[in-house]
Design a protein around this motif. Structure first.
Motif, mmCIF file in Angstrom:
data_model
loop_
_atom_site.group_PDB
_atom_site.id
_atom_site.type_symbol
_atom_site.label_atom_id
_atom_site.label_comp_id
_atom_site.label_asym_id
_atom_site.label_seq_id
_atom_site.Cartn_x
_atom_site.Cartn_y
_atom_site.Cartn_z
ATOM 1 N N LEU A 1 2.088 -10.943 -7.451
ATOM 2 C CA LEU A 1 0.642 -11.059 -7.701
ATOM 3 C C LEU A 1 0.074 -9.739 -8.220
ATOM 4 O O LEU A 1 0.376 -8.665 -7.711
ATOM 5 C CB LEU A 1 -0.081 -11.542 -6.446
ATOM 6 C CG LEU A 1 0.299 -12.968 -5.988
ATOM 7 C CD1 LEU A 1 -0.755 -13.531 -5.056
ATOM 8 C CD2 LEU A 1 0.517 -13.932 -7.133
ATOM 9 N N GLN A 2 -0.763 -9.855 -9.234
ATOM 10 C CA GLN A 2 -1.209 -8.695 -10.011
ATOM 11 C C GLN A 2 -2.348 -7.907 -9.377
ATOM 12 O O GLN A 2 -2.554 -6.747 -9.699
ATOM 13 C CB GLN A 2 -1.683 -9.183 -11.404
ATOM 14 C CG GLN A 2 -0.543 -9.670 -12.268
ATOM 15 C CD GLN A 2 0.429 -8.544 -12.550
ATOM 16 O OE1 GLN A 2 0.088 -7.570 -13.206
ATOM 17 N NE2 GLN A 2 1.637 -8.651 -12.031
ATOM 18 N N LEU A 3 -3.087 -8.563 -8.498
ATOM 19 C CA LEU A 3 -4.325 -7.923 -8.037
ATOM 20 C C LEU A 3 -4.108 -6.885 -6.931
ATOM 21 O O LEU A 3 -3.315 -7.101 -6.018
ATOM 22 C CB LEU A 3 -5.276 -9.005 -7.486
ATOM 23 C CG LEU A 3 -6.596 -8.486 -6.910
ATOM 24 C CD1 LEU A 3 -7.475 -7.895 -8.008
ATOM 25 C CD2 LEU A 3 -7.350 -9.597 -6.182
ATOM 26 N N VAL A 4 -4.851 -5.787 -7.015
ATOM 27 C CA VAL A 4 -5.049 -4.906 -5.857
ATOM 28 C C VAL A 4 -6.561 -4.689 -5.737
ATOM 29 O O VAL A 4 -7.211 -4.175 -6.660
ATOM 30 C CB VAL A 4 -4.333 -3.548 -6.007
ATOM 31 C CG1 VAL A 4 -4.598 -2.677 -4.778
ATOM 32 C CG2 VAL A 4 -2.828 -3.742 -6.192
ATOM 33 N N GLU A 5 -7.117 -5.126 -4.610
ATOM 34 C CA GLU A 5 -8.543 -4.913 -4.353
ATOM 35 C C GLU A 5 -8.674 -3.485 -3.811
ATOM 36 O O GLU A 5 -8.040 -3.140 -2.815
ATOM 37 C CB GLU A 5 -8.991 -5.945 -3.303
ATOM 38 C CG GLU A 5 -10.472 -6.095 -3.129
ATOM 39 C CD GLU A 5 -10.812 -7.228 -2.133
ATOM 40 O OE1 GLU A 5 -9.980 -7.555 -1.255
ATOM 41 O OE2 GLU A 5 -11.926 -7.770 -2.232
ATOM 42 N N VAL A 6 -9.446 -2.666 -4.495
ATOM 43 C CA VAL A 6 -9.611 -1.260 -4.092
ATOM 44 C C VAL A 6 -10.969 -1.155 -3.398
ATOM 45 O O VAL A 6 -12.008 -1.427 -4.008
ATOM 46 C CB VAL A 6 -9.545 -0.331 -5.319
ATOM 47 C CG1 VAL A 6 -9.832 1.117 -4.919
ATOM 48 C CG2 VAL A 6 -8.166 -0.432 -5.989
ATOM 49 N N ILE B 1 -9.259 5.122 1.880
ATOM 50 C CA ILE B 1 -9.609 4.048 0.931
ATOM 51 C C ILE B 1 -8.816 2.784 1.265
ATOM 52 O O ILE B 1 -7.780 2.859 1.941
ATOM 53 C CB ILE B 1 -9.313 4.542 -0.524
ATOM 54 C CG1 ILE B 1 -9.974 3.633 -1.556
ATOM 55 C CG2 ILE B 1 -7.806 4.684 -0.780
ATOM 56 C CD1 ILE B 1 -10.128 4.280 -2.926
ATOM 57 N N GLY B 2 -9.283 1.650 0.813
ATOM 58 C CA GLY B 2 -8.540 0.397 0.974
ATOM 59 C C GLY B 2 -7.755 0.084 -0.288
ATOM 60 O O GLY B 2 -8.277 0.212 -1.401
ATOM 61 N N MET B 3 -6.475 -0.278 -0.113
ATOM 62 C CA MET B 3 -5.646 -0.769 -1.223
ATOM 63 C C MET B 3 -5.118 -2.114 -0.752
ATOM 64 O O MET B 3 -4.139 -2.167 -0.010
ATOM 65 C CB MET B 3 -4.453 0.159 -1.486
ATOM 66 C CG MET B 3 -4.760 1.421 -2.226
ATOM 67 S SD MET B 3 -3.228 2.389 -2.488
ATOM 68 C CE MET B 3 -2.633 1.660 -4.023
ATOM 69 N N HIS B 4 -5.784 -3.170 -1.131
ATOM 70 C CA HIS B 4 -5.470 -4.488 -0.595
ATOM 71 C C HIS B 4 -4.609 -5.268 -1.598
ATOM 72 O O HIS B 4 -5.107 -5.728 -2.622
ATOM 73 C CB HIS B 4 -6.786 -5.224 -0.297
ATOM 74 C CG HIS B 4 -6.627 -6.541 0.343
ATOM 75 N ND1 HIS B 4 -7.548 -7.549 0.226
ATOM 76 C CD2 HIS B 4 -5.639 -7.043 1.125
ATOM 77 C CE1 HIS B 4 -7.147 -8.602 0.900
ATOM 78 N NE2 HIS B 4 -5.995 -8.328 1.439
ATOM 79 N N PHE B 5 -3.321 -5.364 -1.263
ATOM 80 C CA PHE B 5 -2.360 -6.071 -2.108
ATOM 81 C C PHE B 5 -2.332 -7.549 -1.707
ATOM 82 O O PHE B 5 -2.808 -7.926 -0.642
ATOM 83 C CB PHE B 5 -0.964 -5.478 -1.910
ATOM 84 C CG PHE B 5 -0.795 -4.085 -2.465
ATOM 85 C CD1 PHE B 5 -0.183 -3.883 -3.691
ATOM 86 C CD2 PHE B 5 -1.231 -2.967 -1.768
ATOM 87 C CE1 PHE B 5 -0.011 -2.609 -4.215
ATOM 88 C CE2 PHE B 5 -1.071 -1.686 -2.273
ATOM 89 C CZ PHE B 5 -0.450 -1.507 -3.502
ATOM 90 N N PHE B 6 -1.696 -8.367 -2.553
ATOM 91 C CA PHE B 6 -1.648 -9.812 -2.300
ATOM 92 C C PHE B 6 -0.204 -10.292 -2.271
ATOM 93 O O PHE B 6 0.652 -9.777 -2.978
ATOM 94 C CB PHE B 6 -2.502 -10.544 -3.362
ATOM 95 C CG PHE B 6 -3.953 -10.239 -3.128
ATOM 96 C CD1 PHE B 6 -4.749 -11.100 -2.406
ATOM 97 C CD2 PHE B 6 -4.496 -9.028 -3.547
ATOM 98 C CE1 PHE B 6 -6.073 -10.785 -2.117
ATOM 99 C CE2 PHE B 6 -5.812 -8.703 -3.264
ATOM 100 C CZ PHE B 6 -6.601 -9.576 -2.544
ATOM 101 N N ASN B 7 0.031 -11.255 -1.443
ATOM 102 C CA ASN B 7 1.359 -11.734 -1.103
ATOM 103 C C ASN B 7 1.786 -12.910 -1.986
ATOM 104 O O ASN B 7 1.037 -13.873 -2.065
ATOM 105 C CB ASN B 7 1.285 -12.185 0.382
ATOM 106 C CG ASN B 7 2.622 -12.579 0.950
ATOM 107 O OD1 ASN B 7 3.650 -12.355 0.342
ATOM 108 N ND2 ASN B 7 2.600 -13.181 2.116
#
Ligand code: 3HC
Length: 277
Positions: A142-147, A131-137
């Motif tokens: 930053l609150q988002l994780v795109e799954v 799966i993808g767990m895309h964190f933000f820098n």
């Protein structure tokens, strides 16, 4: 699925940030990076970040670092989160090795900005657990994780990762596996267009960024943001969008390529669109 022992591969700014937030949630983290000194630098970055968290009155952070252990090789864990450079071949090699080593029940996640999750899953024997767990820098802020669900990611895996993201104190947003997912399909053409505006002499870098900051209420202008992300990463993501979507509008701006060729990678190299003495 419970993820008590998490292997983070790659100790750059993203990997270190991920290790920090996972450890802050009470989990054990194993941080592995094959480049000499990388984990040490990553841990120093985590230390500085924890100081900022404490300075603004956050929860005590003394025990966070104690839950992060340097690993000198790939080791077994319930979950791997990969955060190495945006190089498809290197990521595939890592996923192959992790698949051979980690228990069958483990989930293999990638923090990739744009490389297809489905193709990483395809080199493993457990595509339903990739799966993808895309964190933000910066990750701690930053609150988002795109799954991102690959073609074969199971509902069970997606649900467990969404739950984990919430437990990390972050907000999940689910996307399907198309080039650039949602975040970089929108962000990178914005940055690319800003680079074209600079290249074509429409405005100076400062003016371009001021327009985005004050006109659109963005915290950083697109050129400063590109420096934060790394211009090499921006080019790599544009290349994926270009190849994957087959539309010339996604071709990286020649100025971005030229800066990367000159070693002007942004903050990490001391110079990108701006200088960082
Ligand atoms: N760790 C912990 N806390 C941190 C931190 C870190 N690494 N960096 C900043 N902070 C905290 C500061 O302590 C401060 O806290 P306070 O508001 O309670 O005092 C707060 O964050 C704001 O920091 P600063 O005052 O130093 O600076 P700014 O106001 O400029 O905010 C920023 C910094 C939050 C990074 C802001 O500039 C920002 O939001 N920038 C945009 C970042 C962005 O868009 N990132 C996405 C990149 S895209 C990506 O990562 C995806 C990839 O695929 C390309």
């Amino acid at each position: 699925m419970s993820f008590e022992r998490v292997l983070v591969v790659g100790a750059g700014q993203m990997g270190a940030g991920i290790a920090q937030v996972v450890a802050a949630s009470g989990r054990q983290v194993l941080l592995y990076d094959p480049f000499p000194g990388a984990v040490e630098r990553g841990l120093a970055g985590i230390h500085r970040s924890l100081e900022k968290v404490e300075a603004k009155g956050g929860a005590p952070t003394a025990d966070v670092l104690t839950r992060i252990t340097e690993s000198t090789e790939l080791v077994a864990a319930d979950l791997m989160i990969e955060a190495i450079s945006e190089d498809a071949a290197a990521k595939e090699e890592l996923f192959r090795a992790a698949d051979a080593l980690l228990p069958d029940t483990a989930v293999l996640a990638s923090n990739t900005s744009s490389i297809p999750i489905t193709s990483l899953a395809a080199v493993t024997s457990r595509p339903e657990r990739v799966i993808g767990m895309h964190f933000f820098n910066p990750v701690p802020v930053l609150q988002l994780v795109e799954v991102i669900r690959g073609l074969q990611t199971s509902d069970e895996t997606a649900a467990a990762i969404v739950e984990l993201v919430r437990d990390l104190g972050k907000v999940p947003a689910e996307a399907n596996d198309f080039p650039g997912f949602v975040s970089n399909r929108i962000l990178m053409p914005f940055i690319n267009e800003a680079a074209y505006a600079l290249l074509e002499g429409v405005a100076e870098a400062e003016a371009i960024d001021t327009i985005a900051k004050l006109g659109f209420a963005h915290p950083l202008g697109p050129l400063a943001l590109a420096d934060l992300i790394g211009l090499d990463t921006c080019v790599a993501v544009m290349d994926v969008l270009h190849a994957g979507l087959g539309n010339p509008k996604y071709a990286p701006c020649p100025l971005l390529r030229q800066y990367v060729a000159a070693g002007r990678l942004g903050r990490k190299s001391g110079r990108g669109f701006y200088e960082y003495p």
